[in-house]
Design an enzyme around this catalytic site. Structure first.
Site, PDB file in Angstrom:
ATOM      1  N   SER A  62      -7.441   2.532  -5.865  1.00 44.73           N
ATOM      2  CA  SER A  62      -7.770   2.923  -4.496  1.00 44.73           C
ATOM      3  C   SER A  62      -7.522   4.412  -4.295  1.00 44.73           C
ATOM      4  CB  SER A  62      -6.929   2.117  -3.500  1.00 44.73           C
ATOM      5  OG  SER A  62      -5.547   2.412  -3.666  1.00 44.73           O
ATOM      6  N   GLY A  97       0.759   8.076  10.665  1.00 43.79           N
ATOM      7  CA  GLY A  97       0.984   6.736  10.127  1.00 43.79           C
ATOM      8  C   GLY A  97       2.439   6.543   9.743  1.00 43.79           C
ATOM      9  N   GLY A 102       4.323   6.603   4.815  1.00 43.45           N
ATOM     10  CA  GLY A 102       4.785   7.586   5.784  1.00 43.45           C
ATOM     11  C   GLY A 102       6.293   7.617   5.892  1.00 43.45           C
ATOM     12  N   LEU A 103       6.917   6.427   5.890  1.00 45.14           N
ATOM     13  CA  LEU A 103       8.371   6.356   6.003  1.00 45.14           C
ATOM     14  C   LEU A 103       9.052   6.945   4.776  1.00 45.14           C
ATOM     15  CD1 LEU A 103      10.428   5.338   8.073  1.00 45.14           C
ATOM     16  CD2 LEU A 103      10.538   3.195   6.816  1.00 45.14           C
ATOM     17  N   GLU A 104       8.495   6.660   3.592  1.00 48.52           N
ATOM     18  CA  GLU A 104       9.065   7.208   2.365  1.00 48.52           C
ATOM     19  C   GLU A 104       9.019   8.741   2.363  1.00 48.52           C
ATOM     20  OE1 GLU A 104       8.234   3.580  -0.833  1.00 48.52           O
ATOM     21  OE2 GLU A 104       6.766   5.193  -0.608  1.00 48.52           O
ATOM     22  N   GLY A 196      -3.331   4.601   5.230  1.00 46.79           N
ATOM     23  CA  GLY A 196      -3.759   3.513   4.369  1.00 46.79           C
ATOM     24  C   GLY A 196      -4.618   3.980   3.201  1.00 46.79           C
ATOM     25  N   ASP A 243      -5.825  -2.864  -6.528  1.00 45.52           N
ATOM     26  CA  ASP A 243      -6.180  -2.487  -5.157  1.00 45.52           C
ATOM     27  C   ASP A 243      -7.636  -2.781  -4.822  1.00 45.52           C
ATOM     28  OD1 ASP A 243      -3.604  -1.577  -5.091  1.00 45.52           O
ATOM     29  OD2 ASP A 243      -4.081   0.511  -4.620  1.00 45.52           O
ATOM     30  N   HIS A 252       2.697  -3.545  -9.073  1.00 45.82           N
ATOM     31  CA  HIS A 252       3.149  -4.701  -9.849  1.00 45.82           C
ATOM     32  C   HIS A 252       2.292  -5.941  -9.574  1.00 45.82           C
ATOM     33  CE1 HIS A 252       5.601  -4.205  -6.199  1.00 45.82           C
ATOM     34  NE2 HIS A 252       5.706  -5.518  -6.138  1.00 45.82           N
ATOM     35  N   HIS A 379      31.341 -10.766  -8.506  1.00 47.16           N
ATOM     36  CA  HIS A 379      32.148  -9.970  -7.567  1.00 47.16           C
ATOM     37  C   HIS A 379      32.822  -8.820  -8.322  1.00 47.16           C
ATOM     38  CE1 HIS A 379      34.832  -8.982  -4.251  1.00 47.16           C
ATOM     39  NE2 HIS A 379      35.813  -8.920  -5.149  1.00 47.16           N
TER      40      HIS A 379
END
Length: 399
Positions: A62, A97, A102-104, A196, A243, A252, A379
């Site tokens: 893509s 966006g 965008g957040l990364e 996108g 894509d 992946h 643990h």
């Protein structure tokens, strides 16, 4: 920039190693853009040479989607493809966006000292994330940083600037009324377009050879076999992965689809269960998820007539997270109360992208929350956040 150089070198190394591996396996490699020329035929776009083969896998991937009215120059207005190739760090970046990409990049740019303004067309920031995860993300990824933003707003026109001389001009329009908002136009040093991605199927010879796409996506069945049109007939010997088929736009997922396509080629019938494929957002802290969102789980419960269960665990009660001074975060498990079947898991916190794999495996294997609650976790490790979450699902939570 050192960051850009490191990224480029990493990509080059991975590509070189992959090429060497293919050579070692006896795989012939032709470095040319291929065009589909009908069943069993691929033509080199430059050479015109036609290659014949028994089976074909279409995997063009893509490209970033750039809405009308936005002009890309690769320097002041750019997509994620060029975002790490900049000559300098812009002081003020508008990100159009606020999804995964965008957040990364807001995480990257604020770490480098930039101020960020999001322009989001939906009613809320980070619209694709689970609502509870979104609230935590807003508290830890947005509020403490030099980030602000607009929601329900379109960037209908973006005019590139000139580095160090002229700012980028962005026209802002209300998504509902379609009227320009008072803050418009917005002037920034740079604009990153994260609206996108679209399938890179243009000029591949598909339509000319009997493959009708839908919005550019190649239609496939569960075995990755290409259909001649939506809900159409299978074209023998032709598969499409990644894509370009629109099933799940993740690297992946494409890899899993590729394996599945080959399995089906050799007669071992296989179908990828996309509901068990995890996804991650590589911020600090990370966000990861697998399976259904809470909205989807509620709809499924109502439709199928079962009771939806929900349980959560906190990084604040985790020894490893506290020792690493990373106690912010949570995990949430959605499950069928009647059967114990796990429907979805959402995590925000340290190494969330690693932790989600246990959950993906559990969904794939059909492991119930009752079974998961009795499994022993090392643990002190971050995996105990999930232990707490699963124990909470069956009323055994210690916190």
């Amino acid at each position: 920039m050192a960051v850009a150089a490191h990224a480029a070198q990493l990509v080059a190394n991975v590509a070189s190693n992959l090429g060497n591996s293919l050579t070692g396996l006896g795989v012939e490699q032709i470095h040319e853009r291929g065009v589909y020329a009908g069943p069993g035929k691929i033509k080199g776009a430059d050479s015109g040479k036609v290659y014949t083969t028994k089976n074909i896998i279409l995997a063009p991937g893509s490209v970033p989607f750039v809405p009308p009215g936005i002009e890309i120059d690769g320097k002041t207005v750019f997509t994620s493809d060029d975002s790490l190739k900049l000559e300098s760090v812009p002081e003020w970046v508008a990100i159009i966006g606020s999804g995964y990409i965008g957040l990364e990049f807001s995480d990257v740019y604020t770490a480098l000292g930039s101020e960020v303004t999001f322009i989001e067309a939906m009613d809320t920031m980070m619209p694709t994330f689970d609502p509870e995860i979104r609230r935590v993300a807003d508290r830890v990824l947005i509020q403490p940083r030099k980030i602000d933003g607009y929601t329900s707003v379109f960037a209908t026109e973006v005019v590139p600037g000139k580095l160090g001389e002229k700012p980028v001009k962005i026209k802002l329009v209300d998504a509902k009324t379609k009227e320009e908002i008072p803050e418009s136009p917005l002037f920034v040093d740079a604009a990153l377009v994260c609206t996108g991605r679209v399938p890179a199927t243009k000029d591949m010879g598909l339509e000319e050879n009997g493959i009708e796409t839908f919005r550019g996506f190649v239609q496939v069945n569960e075995n990755m076999q290409v259909l001649d049109k939506p809900d159409g007939q299978v074209i023998p010997g032709v598969y499409c992965i990644g894509d370009a088929n629109g099933k799940m736009m993740l690297a992946h997922a494409a890899s899993a689809q590729g394996i599945s396509a080959v399995e089906n080629m050799v007669g071992r019938k296989h179908a990828v269960d996309h509901d068990t494929i995890p996804a991650a957002c590589f911020t600090h802290p990370e966000i990861a998820m697998v399976g259904l969102t809470e909205e989807q789980a509620k709809a499924k419960a109502e439709k199928e007539g079962f009771t939806l269960g929900k349980s959560s665990g906190s990084f604040r009660a985790n020894s490893k997270a506290l020792a690493e001074l990373e106690g912010t975060g949570m995990a949430k498990c959605l499950f069928n109360k009647d059967t114990g079947k796990v429907l979805g898991v959402h995590i925000i916190g340290l190494h969330a992208s690693d932790l989600v794999q246990e959950c993906a495996n559990a969904i794939a294997a059909g492991t119930t929350v009752q079974e998961l609650s009795m499994m022993v976790h090392t643990h002190p490790t971050l995996s105990e956040v999930l232990d707490e979450t699963f124990k909470g699902a069956v009323g055994m939570s210690a916190h």
